[in-house]
Design a protein around this motif. Structure first.
Motif, PDB file in Angstrom:
ATOM      1  N   GLN A   1      -6.977  -6.963   4.211  1.00 53.03           N
ATOM      2  CA  GLN A   1      -5.609  -6.579   3.933  1.00 53.03           C
ATOM      3  C   GLN A   1      -5.492  -5.122   3.732  1.00 53.03           C
ATOM      4  N   ASN A   2      -4.305  -4.353   4.433  1.00 54.31           N
ATOM      5  CA  ASN A   2      -4.080  -3.085   3.992  1.00 54.31           C
ATOM      6  C   ASN A   2      -2.957  -3.237   3.074  1.00 54.31           C
TER       7      ASN A   2
ATOM      8  N   VAL B   1      -3.732   1.318   9.168  1.00 57.27           N
ATOM      9  CA  VAL B   1      -4.733   0.606  10.121  1.00 57.27           C
ATOM     10  C   VAL B   1      -5.872   1.513  10.508  1.00 57.27           C
ATOM     11  N   HIS B   2      -5.650   2.965  10.692  1.00 54.87           N
ATOM     12  CA  HIS B   2      -6.879   3.706  11.052  1.00 54.87           C
ATOM     13  C   HIS B   2      -7.773   3.927   9.935  1.00 54.87           C
ATOM     14  N   SER B   3      -7.045   4.593   8.951  1.00 59.17           N
ATOM     15  CA  SER B   3      -7.797   4.836   7.575  1.00 59.17           C
ATOM     16  C   SER B   3      -8.599   3.556   7.037  1.00 59.17           C
ATOM     17  N   GLY B   4      -7.844   2.489   7.244  1.00 55.76           N
ATOM     18  CA  GLY B   4      -8.500   1.158   6.507  1.00 55.76           C
ATOM     19  C   GLY B   4      -9.850   0.651   7.288  1.00 55.76           C
ATOM     20  N   ASN B   5      -9.496   0.710   8.646  1.00 59.96           N
ATOM     21  CA  ASN B   5     -10.778   0.470   9.619  1.00 59.96           C
ATOM     22  C   ASN B   5     -11.803   1.148   9.294  1.00 59.96           C
ATOM     23  N   VAL B   6     -11.629   2.447   9.125  1.00 62.19           N
ATOM     24  CA  VAL B   6     -12.755   3.543   9.081  1.00 62.19           C
ATOM     25  C   VAL B   6     -13.381   3.190   7.891  1.00 62.19           C
TER      26      VAL B   6
ATOM     27  N   ALA C   1       0.785  -1.092   0.027  1.00 66.27           N
ATOM     28  CA  ALA C   1      -0.151   0.012  -0.074  1.00 66.27           C
ATOM     29  C   ALA C   1       0.841   1.235   0.157  1.00 66.27           C
ATOM     30  N   ALA C   2       2.212   0.988   0.316  1.00 68.39           N
ATOM     31  CA  ALA C   2       3.129   2.200   0.197  1.00 68.39           C
ATOM     32  C   ALA C   2       2.562   3.455   0.960  1.00 68.39           C
ATOM     33  N   LYS C   3       2.165   3.273   2.160  1.00 70.85           N
ATOM     34  CA  LYS C   3       1.393   4.209   3.071  1.00 70.85           C
ATOM     35  C   LYS C   3       2.357   5.439   3.061  1.00 70.85           C
ATOM     36  N   ARG C   4       3.452   5.253   3.501  1.00 72.07           N
ATOM     37  CA  ARG C   4       4.482   6.580   3.897  1.00 72.07           C
ATOM     38  C   ARG C   4       4.660   7.314   2.622  1.00 72.07           C
TER      39      ARG C   4
END
Length: 254
Positions: free
Chosen positions: A217-218, A201-206, A163-166
């Motif tokens: 999975q994220n 984890v935060h944006s994914g759960n919401v 997901a390359a979040k950073r």
């Protein structure tokens, strides 16, 4: 909740969280120390690289990075040589250590001297509807110098289903035209419409609770699904909803 109701709800949350108050507790405060483009880019890239774990620790180590570079990131990178590695001694953030940091300085120097800077690399490989392939090519360019294999893990690759979040967060900072003074909007060669939401984890759960995302999975596949959902709400500025999703998750425990 209908699509219109969901959009109205999330738009309200964007207005609530996309304010300068957001900066106080977010790693984006590190590049906000600067006014010159290259200083902002380098400070932003480095703090985004270490942006996992405790936010207070991320910010503290971001400030330590600025101290190491004499609060002149661009000048430090351009003039970096092996003798300067002593200034990096003892730096560590989780698994990112002084050895990794030394390579990052050399790689950034190479990018600014030989590849038209960070914006130049990303814009060269940007596709009309996505920057994820550009992140892959950026990683190849970044690690084109001799390096330890361990250092590669600090730059994610979407083409390997990350997901390359950073790095997506860093790109949001640099590209998104923000009228409230949070994101910088420095890069005119890339548009906000090409950005992807920093998925964690935060944006994914919401996002799952709001039926914007079904994949558990994220990962890279989840990012494509979330991007598709957010583009239906705002095709020109889909990542503005990062503020809503993150704020709902972190500050409201939604």
């Amino acid at each position: 909740m209908t699509k219109n109701e969901l959009k109205e709800f999330l738009d309200e949350k964007v207005v609530q969280y996309n304010t300068t108050n957001f900066i106080e507790s977010d790693p984006i405060q590190i590049p906000h120390h600067f006014s010159e483009k290259e200083d902002i880019e380098i400070a932003g890239f480095l703090v985004a690289t270490i942006a996992w774990g405790n936010r207070k620790s991320i910010i503290n180590n971001g400030k330590r990075l600025l101290d190491i570079m004499g609060n002149s990131p661009y000048d430090f990178v351009l003039n970096f040589s092996d003798k300067d590695t002593e200034h990096l001694s003892g730096f560590v953030h989780r698994t990112f250590n002084e050895t990794d940091l030394a390579y990052f300085m050399k790689a950034l120097q190479n990018i600014y001297l030989n590849h038209d800077g960070l914006e130049g690399v990303f814009s060269k490989y940007a596709e009309a509807d996505s920057l994820q392939p550009a992140i892959h090519h950026f990683k190849n360019t970044f690690f084109s110098l001799p390096h330890l294999p361990r250092t590669q893990k600090h730059v994610s690759d979407p083409l390997k289903n990350s997901a390359a979040k950073r790095i997506n967060m860093f790109l949001r900072w640099m590209v998104r035209k923000d009228t409230t003074g949070v994101d910088f909007g420095l890069w005119n060669s890339i548009s906000s419409a090409q950005l992807s939401c920093p998925l964690d984890v935060h944006s994914g759960n919401v996002a799952r609770k709001l039926k914007l995302l079904t994949r558990k999975q994220n990962d890279g596949k989840a990012l494509v699904e979330l991007d598709t959902s957010l583009r239906k709400l705002d095709a020109n500025d889909p990542v503005k909803y990062d503020f809503a999703l993150f704020g709902l998750g972190v500050f409201e425990k939604f």
